[in-house]
Design a protein around this motif. Sequence first.
Motif, PDB file in Angstrom:
ATOM      1  N   UNK A 503       0.770  -1.101  -0.079  1.00  0.00           N
ATOM      2  CA  UNK A 503       0.033  -0.081  -0.163  1.00  0.00           C
ATOM      3  C   UNK A 503       0.606   1.364  -0.108  1.00  0.00           C
ATOM      4  N   UNK A 504       1.882   1.411   0.902  1.00  0.00           N
ATOM      5  CA  UNK A 504       2.773   2.541   0.907  1.00  0.00           C
ATOM      6  C   UNK A 504       3.496   2.812  -0.257  1.00  0.00           C
ATOM      7  N   UNK A 505       4.142   1.634  -0.864  1.00  0.00           N
ATOM      8  CA  UNK A 505       4.723   1.549  -1.944  1.00  0.00           C
ATOM      9  C   UNK A 505       4.061   2.124  -3.340  1.00  0.00           C
ATOM     10  N   UNK A 506       2.848   1.721  -3.556  1.00  0.00           N
ATOM     11  CA  UNK A 506       2.075   1.950  -4.696  1.00  0.00           C
ATOM     12  C   UNK A 506       1.760   3.548  -4.562  1.00  0.00           C
ATOM     13  N   UNK A 507       1.245   3.968  -3.497  1.00  0.00           N
ATOM     14  CA  UNK A 507       1.201   5.306  -3.362  1.00  0.00           C
ATOM     15  C   UNK A 507       2.236   6.218  -3.417  1.00  0.00           C
ATOM     16  N   UNK A 508       3.395   5.824  -2.790  1.00  0.00           N
ATOM     17  CA  UNK A 508       4.548   6.576  -3.051  1.00  0.00           C
ATOM     18  C   UNK A 508       4.909   6.764  -4.672  1.00  0.00           C
ATOM     19  N   UNK A 509       4.850   5.634  -5.253  1.00  0.00           N
ATOM     20  CA  UNK A 509       5.243   5.701  -6.890  1.00  0.00           C
ATOM     21  C   UNK A 509       4.295   6.765  -7.385  1.00  0.00           C
ATOM     22  N   UNK A 510       3.084   6.762  -7.005  1.00  0.00           N
ATOM     23  CA  UNK A 510       1.989   7.520  -7.795  1.00  0.00           C
ATOM     24  C   UNK A 510       2.327   8.933  -7.682  1.00  0.00           C
ATOM     25  N   UNK A 511       2.905   9.267  -6.420  1.00  0.00           N
ATOM     26  CA  UNK A 511       3.095  10.724  -6.116  1.00  0.00           C
ATOM     27  C   UNK A 511       4.483  11.175  -6.846  1.00  0.00           C
ATOM     28  N   UNK A 512       5.519  10.257  -6.854  1.00  0.00           N
ATOM     29  CA  UNK A 512       6.651  10.285  -7.570  1.00  0.00           C
ATOM     30  C   UNK A 512       6.442  10.882  -9.091  1.00  0.00           C
ATOM     31  N   UNK A 513       5.481   9.896  -9.560  1.00  0.00           N
ATOM     32  CA  UNK A 513       5.512  10.183 -11.065  1.00  0.00           C
ATOM     33  C   UNK A 513       4.624  11.487 -11.371  1.00  0.00           C
ATOM     34  N   UNK A 514       3.722  12.037 -10.364  1.00  0.00           N
ATOM     35  CA  UNK A 514       2.808  13.036 -10.444  1.00  0.00           C
ATOM     36  C   UNK A 514       3.652  14.474 -10.122  1.00  0.00           C
ATOM     37  N   UNK A 515       4.648  14.357  -9.454  1.00  0.00           N
ATOM     38  CA  UNK A 515       5.110  15.586  -8.600  1.00  0.00           C
ATOM     39  C   UNK A 515       6.511  15.628  -8.762  1.00  0.00           C
ATOM     40  N   UNK A 516       7.481  14.715  -9.090  1.00  0.00           N
ATOM     41  CA  UNK A 516       8.792  14.819  -8.902  1.00  0.00           C
ATOM     42  C   UNK A 516       9.696  14.220 -10.192  1.00  0.00           C
ATOM     43  N   UNK A 517       9.418  14.702 -11.176  1.00  0.00           N
ATOM     44  CA  UNK A 517      10.121  14.062 -12.408  1.00  0.00           C
ATOM     45  C   UNK A 517      11.215  15.210 -12.627  1.00  0.00           C
ATOM     46  N   UNK A 518      12.466  14.675 -13.353  1.00  0.00           N
ATOM     47  CA  UNK A 518      13.543  15.453 -13.533  1.00  0.00           C
ATOM     48  C   UNK A 518      12.853  16.527 -14.768  1.00  0.00           C
ATOM     49  N   UNK A 519      12.077  16.350 -15.524  1.00  0.00           N
ATOM     50  CA  UNK A 519      11.501  17.071 -16.489  1.00  0.00           C
ATOM     51  C   UNK A 519      11.104  18.516 -16.062  1.00  0.00           C
ATOM     52  N   UNK A 520      10.131  18.166 -14.816  1.00  0.00           N
ATOM     53  CA  UNK A 520       9.582  19.103 -14.134  1.00  0.00           C
ATOM     54  C   UNK A 520      10.682  20.095 -13.368  1.00  0.00           C
ATOM     55  N   UNK A 521      11.687  19.437 -13.119  1.00  0.00           N
ATOM     56  CA  UNK A 521      12.894  20.201 -12.443  1.00  0.00           C
ATOM     57  C   UNK A 521      13.633  21.049 -13.624  1.00  0.00           C
ATOM     58  N   UNK A 522      13.477  20.481 -14.828  1.00  0.00           N
ATOM     59  CA  UNK A 522      14.075  21.099 -15.829  1.00  0.00           C
ATOM     60  C   UNK A 522      13.287  22.276 -16.315  1.00  0.00           C
ATOM     61  N   UNK A 523      11.974  22.002 -16.278  1.00  0.00           N
ATOM     62  CA  UNK A 523      11.006  23.115 -16.825  1.00  0.00           C
ATOM     63  C   UNK A 523      11.167  24.367 -15.931  1.00  0.00           C
ATOM     64  N   UNK A 524      11.537  24.250 -14.870  1.00  0.00           N
ATOM     65  CA  UNK A 524      11.623  25.206 -13.898  1.00  0.00           C
ATOM     66  C   UNK A 524      12.924  26.188 -14.298  1.00  0.00           C
ATOM     67  N   UNK A 525      13.899  25.623 -14.768  1.00  0.00           N
ATOM     68  CA  UNK A 525      15.133  26.473 -15.077  1.00  0.00           C
ATOM     69  C   UNK A 525      14.867  26.993 -16.379  1.00  0.00           C
ATOM     70  N   UNK A 526      13.972  26.546 -17.372  1.00  0.00           N
ATOM     71  CA  UNK A 526      13.969  27.014 -18.492  1.00  0.00           C
ATOM     72  C   UNK A 526      12.934  28.296 -18.475  1.00  0.00           C
ATOM     73  N   UNK A 527      12.159  28.119 -17.624  1.00  0.00           N
ATOM     74  CA  UNK A 527      11.000  29.102 -17.172  1.00  0.00           C
ATOM     75  C   UNK A 527      11.807  30.235 -16.709  1.00  0.00           C
ATOM     76  N   UNK A 528      12.625  30.080 -15.933  1.00  0.00           N
ATOM     77  CA  UNK A 528      13.310  31.216 -15.355  1.00  0.00           C
ATOM     78  C   UNK A 528      13.864  31.859 -16.200  1.00  0.00           C
ATOM     79  N   UNK A 529      14.641  31.339 -17.357  1.00  0.00           N
ATOM     80  CA  UNK A 529      15.516  31.762 -18.369  1.00  0.00           C
ATOM     81  C   UNK A 529      14.435  32.956 -19.035  1.00  0.00           C
ATOM     82  N   UNK A 530      13.554  32.339 -19.680  1.00  0.00           N
ATOM     83  CA  UNK A 530      12.306  32.967 -20.328  1.00  0.00           C
ATOM     84  C   UNK A 530      11.895  34.118 -19.594  1.00  0.00           C
TER      85      UNK A 530
END
Length: 537
Positions: A503-530
């Motif tokens: 139960x804990x593992x399934x929910x943790x993976x769901x949250x990781x995919x939704x909120x914590x991708x490296x693409x999201x991290x990179x989006x913040x960098x490019x957004x700051x540049x723009x």
Amino acid sequence: MKVVLLALSGDSARDKLAQLFPNASIESVSRTEFESGGFRQRLASLRARRPNVFAISTERLSWQRGQELFMIFGALAGANEVVMIDSHGGIRQETRFDLLAGAPATLANEAVNGLTDLLFSRRELLTLEHEKPGFSRITTSGPRRIVYLRATPGPGTQAGGAASHIKGVIEGLSKLGADVEVLSNDAIAGFDISKYRSAIIPPETVGATRALFDIHNNLVFTRGAVPLIERANPDFIYQRYARFSWAGVVAATRIQRPLFLEYNGWEVWVGRHWDHVGSLDLLERYERLNLRAAARIFVVSEVERANLETRGVAASKIVVNPNGVDAGLFRPGIGGADVRHELGIADADVVAGFVGTFGPWHGVVQLAEAIKRIPASVPVRFLLVGSGSLHGEVERLLDDEVASGRVILTGAVAHERVPLLLDACDMLVSPHIPLADGSDFFGSPTKVFEYMAMGKGIVASRLGQIGEVLADDETALLVEPGSVPELGQAIVKLTGSRDLRMRLGARAREVAIQNHSWTRNAERVLMEFEQLGGLGS
């Protein structure tokens, strides 16, 4: 014959030493034990052990600071032979006679080089401090051209959070269409640098102390990197901040482009409490120089944002950009069953895993103590992956458990093997401990996000950002940081309930995919540049 082994970093090198000296007994000295006294005390302690051979294990020979002094130290302690071995097959082996005969010239050369580097760096630093930060108006269109600088004063070949972060940011920016050129002072674990325009500017083993090694290699890296950056003419420079480094500052000033600084913590604090780096007053000036020159400063946590604001950094320059995970690489069912078979772990065994660089903040000693407290009747085994400064101490504490097979210590492993090893586990442990001086925990441990993506039950410390990312009894079991009894109890609880782990593992993976991708991290960098575009000064 007796070999005394000092494990500075990397694996302990026992197997290699057993091959070199097959009839010798090997006695280990932990880095913590070795660093507990002054020079005379250390020398007397080693002499009392009466070594025939003094051996030092390190992550990589080319990165070992004070290498000459360690070799001479072993000779002064009476060892007939001194050997330095790294985790990549590198070896240096010299006799006591040769080391002592060459010691006067070696020490004189180290002193001259150190003084020359220090005087030049102080003079150059003063010049840079008087430069006015700024950049030209940005008018380019199309894919953003970025130069990524990795000038960290340590090997990049260790699997761990730093390597994952570098790989994640670069690949995230590339997925979003950016054209990234990578300049590094070492290969980066798990990262195929050949896919990018890149150059490696290797370090030189010059510098008797940590500070002098870092100062010298800042000069080496800057001389190599700045012409390459001028040729690339990027839209902006992204640098992972490094101790005693000014390469990004110099390049940004030369080409009048913004410097984006990834700032993972106050290196003066780290130098005072963890790495025992000297010249802290000078290091503080390097750090102020970087913070002043940066157009944007990316930090991994709100705590670090607050720390910088307290030190006078403008809030408008600071962007909180937490770590992330590649959920396609770190996922359930990626090969753990084969690893269990390879390691002799039965299908029915419950395995608790840990991965990390065995640093002072990881809580690995507390985990070892918790393991020793868990009764043998509890059907759980432990898989501890990685190496680092506290590996020797953990190895010593768990000697009986390793011998019995209850604990498996893999040592350093290839970065691409980490997801498979995590998949071989039924639960994963992140036992981080509070900072020694009582400061707020400023980290954003990459392992936490990787654990989440693996879909396993997690036991973690309720500490700083860890306690914000994970929710108790929803995505993990959270325990009091540093509490060995609570840590052990949580491991026992997860051992006894497969349903809870699932139960804990399934929910943790769901949250990781939704909120914590490296693409999201990179989006913040490019957004700051723009947002910065057109605001040249």
